[in-house]
Design a protein around this motif. Structure first.
Motif, PDB file in Angstrom:
ATOM      1  N   ASN A  74     -31.437   9.454  15.612  1.00  0.00           N
ATOM      2  CA  ASN A  74     -30.927   9.412  14.239  1.00  0.00           C
ATOM      3  C   ASN A  74     -29.623   8.606  14.182  1.00  0.00           C
ATOM      4  O   ASN A  74     -28.748   8.784  15.004  1.00  0.00           O
ATOM      5  CB  ASN A  74     -30.710  10.830  13.701  1.00  0.00           C
ATOM      6  CG  ASN A  74     -29.854  11.679  14.618  1.00  0.00           C
ATOM      7  OD1 ASN A  74     -30.112  11.758  15.816  1.00  0.00           O
ATOM      8  ND2 ASN A  74     -28.849  12.325  14.066  1.00  0.00           N
ATOM      9  N   PRO A  75     -29.483   7.691  13.209  1.00  0.00           N
ATOM     10  CA  PRO A  75     -28.282   6.877  13.119  1.00  0.00           C
ATOM     11  C   PRO A  75     -27.061   7.666  12.654  1.00  0.00           C
ATOM     12  O   PRO A  75     -27.161   8.549  11.795  1.00  0.00           O
ATOM     13  CB  PRO A  75     -28.633   5.783  12.111  1.00  0.00           C
ATOM     14  CG  PRO A  75     -29.944   6.116  11.541  1.00  0.00           C
ATOM     15  CD  PRO A  75     -30.495   7.298  12.244  1.00  0.00           C
ATOM     16  N   TYR A 102     -36.078  20.227   5.859  1.00  0.00           N
ATOM     17  CA  TYR A 102     -36.145  18.853   5.367  1.00  0.00           C
ATOM     18  C   TYR A 102     -35.944  17.898   6.548  1.00  0.00           C
ATOM     19  O   TYR A 102     -34.979  18.033   7.295  1.00  0.00           O
ATOM     20  CB  TYR A 102     -35.068  18.584   4.326  1.00  0.00           C
ATOM     21  CG  TYR A 102     -35.251  19.290   3.006  1.00  0.00           C
ATOM     22  CD1 TYR A 102     -36.474  19.284   2.351  1.00  0.00           C
ATOM     23  CD2 TYR A 102     -34.181  19.936   2.401  1.00  0.00           C
ATOM     24  CE1 TYR A 102     -36.628  19.913   1.129  1.00  0.00           C
ATOM     25  CE2 TYR A 102     -34.331  20.568   1.175  1.00  0.00           C
ATOM     26  CZ  TYR A 102     -35.549  20.551   0.548  1.00  0.00           C
ATOM     27  OH  TYR A 102     -35.700  21.175  -0.664  1.00  0.00           O
ATOM     28  N   PRO A 103     -36.815  16.908   6.680  1.00  0.00           N
ATOM     29  CA  PRO A 103     -36.696  15.976   7.802  1.00  0.00           C
ATOM     30  C   PRO A 103     -35.821  14.758   7.501  1.00  0.00           C
ATOM     31  O   PRO A 103     -35.622  13.910   8.368  1.00  0.00           O
ATOM     32  CB  PRO A 103     -38.145  15.527   8.020  1.00  0.00           C
ATOM     33  CG  PRO A 103     -38.723  15.548   6.642  1.00  0.00           C
ATOM     34  CD  PRO A 103     -38.071  16.728   5.957  1.00  0.00           C
ATOM     35  N   ASP A 104     -35.293  14.665   6.273  1.00  0.00           N
ATOM     36  CA  ASP A 104     -34.673  13.410   5.830  1.00  0.00           C
ATOM     37  C   ASP A 104     -33.304  13.600   5.169  1.00  0.00           C
ATOM     38  O   ASP A 104     -32.969  12.902   4.223  1.00  0.00           O
ATOM     39  CB  ASP A 104     -35.616  12.698   4.869  1.00  0.00           C
ATOM     40  CG  ASP A 104     -35.911  13.510   3.608  1.00  0.00           C
ATOM     41  OD1 ASP A 104     -35.652  14.728   3.584  1.00  0.00           O
ATOM     42  OD2 ASP A 104     -36.397  12.908   2.623  1.00  0.00           O
ATOM     43  N   THR A 164     -30.775  15.695  11.828  1.00  0.00           N
ATOM     44  CA  THR A 164     -32.081  16.152  12.290  1.00  0.00           C
ATOM     45  C   THR A 164     -32.444  17.363  11.441  1.00  0.00           C
ATOM     46  O   THR A 164     -31.568  17.969  10.822  1.00  0.00           O
ATOM     47  CB  THR A 164     -32.023  16.532  13.780  1.00  0.00           C
ATOM     48  OG1 THR A 164     -31.001  17.523  13.956  1.00  0.00           O
ATOM     49  CG2 THR A 164     -31.732  15.320  14.654  1.00  0.00           C
ATOM     50  N   PRO A 165     -33.714  17.727  11.358  1.00  0.00           N
ATOM     51  CA  PRO A 165     -34.084  18.920  10.571  1.00  0.00           C
ATOM     52  C   PRO A 165     -33.324  20.153  11.067  1.00  0.00           C
ATOM     53  O   PRO A 165     -33.282  20.427  12.269  1.00  0.00           O
ATOM     54  CB  PRO A 165     -35.589  19.041  10.818  1.00  0.00           C
ATOM     55  CG  PRO A 165     -36.025  17.643  11.113  1.00  0.00           C
ATOM     56  CD  PRO A 165     -34.888  17.044  11.900  1.00  0.00           C
ATOM     57  N   ASP A 185     -36.976  23.409   2.336  1.00  0.00           N
ATOM     58  CA  ASP A 185     -37.717  23.395   1.086  1.00  0.00           C
ATOM     59  C   ASP A 185     -37.827  24.841   0.590  1.00  0.00           C
ATOM     60  O   ASP A 185     -38.339  25.697   1.318  1.00  0.00           O
ATOM     61  CB  ASP A 185     -39.102  22.809   1.336  1.00  0.00           C
ATOM     62  CG  ASP A 185     -39.914  22.672   0.075  1.00  0.00           C
ATOM     63  OD1 ASP A 185     -40.034  23.670  -0.686  1.00  0.00           O
ATOM     64  OD2 ASP A 185     -40.463  21.581  -0.155  1.00  0.00           O
ATOM     65  N   PRO A 186     -37.344  25.134  -0.622  1.00  0.00           N
ATOM     66  CA  PRO A 186     -37.381  26.515  -1.109  1.00  0.00           C
ATOM     67  C   PRO A 186     -38.799  27.048  -1.324  1.00  0.00           C
ATOM     68  O   PRO A 186     -39.020  28.257  -1.300  1.00  0.00           O
ATOM     69  CB  PRO A 186     -36.610  26.458  -2.427  1.00  0.00           C
ATOM     70  CG  PRO A 186     -36.601  25.034  -2.828  1.00  0.00           C
ATOM     71  CD  PRO A 186     -36.726  24.220  -1.578  1.00  0.00           C
ATOM     72  N   GLN A 187     -39.765  26.159  -1.504  1.00  0.00           N
ATOM     73  CA  GLN A 187     -41.155  26.577  -1.714  1.00  0.00           C
ATOM     74  C   GLN A 187     -41.862  26.939  -0.406  1.00  0.00           C
ATOM     75  O   GLN A 187     -42.586  27.918  -0.336  1.00  0.00           O
ATOM     76  CB  GLN A 187     -41.944  25.458  -2.410  1.00  0.00           C
ATOM     77  CG  GLN A 187     -41.350  25.008  -3.724  1.00  0.00           C
ATOM     78  CD  GLN A 187     -41.414  26.067  -4.795  1.00  0.00           C
ATOM     79  OE1 GLN A 187     -42.382  26.797  -4.887  1.00  0.00           O
ATOM     80  NE2 GLN A 187     -40.368  26.168  -5.598  1.00  0.00           N
TER      81      GLN A 187
END
Length: 121
Positions: free
Chosen positions: A13-14, A42-44, A28-29, A35-37
């Motif tokens: 990861n930069p 989150y990967p991003d 990083t995740p 995600d609340p659902q």
């Protein structure tokens, strides 16, 4: 932005730095940004430094803002945004976000030189 060095974390990861200080970091995740659902991490998520808590609050509390924070970043001068939501920002807004992050971490001398070179001082 001048004097920027790009490093890479353990997973590639930069991490963008000025004079050894990170100002943009592709996370990083992590368990604090999910995600609340689905509960999936989150990967991003990208972290941007900001100049102050007031600026952070203005960004995360704006209506329809793509920015957020987590308890992990309470008291930390930064905002988070998912890469998937960067399209909600205009090119000018994104450029200002990057510039402001750099300005928040650059030395006083480098900050003043950049501002003067761009007629902002």
């Amino acid at each position: 932005m001048p004097f920027v060095k790009v490093l890479h974390g353990r997973t590639g990861n930069p991490i963008y730095q000025v004079a050894g200080k990170s100002f943009i970091f592709f996370r990083t995740p992590r368990p604090d940004a999910v995600d609340p659902q689905t509960g999936e991490r989150y990967p991003d998520v990208i972290m941007f430094w900001v100049a102050s808590e007031a600026e952070k609050l203005a960004l995360i509390q704006a209506p329809d803002s793509p920015f957020f924070t987590t308890a992990h970043f309470d008291g930390h001068p930064s905002v988070l945004v998912r890469e998937a939501r960067l399209g909600r920002l205009s090119r000018v807004e994104l450029a200002e976000l990057v510039q402001d992050a750099w300005l928040a971490r650059a030395s006083a001398r480098r900050r003043a030189a950049w501002l003067n070179a761009h007629g902002l001082r």
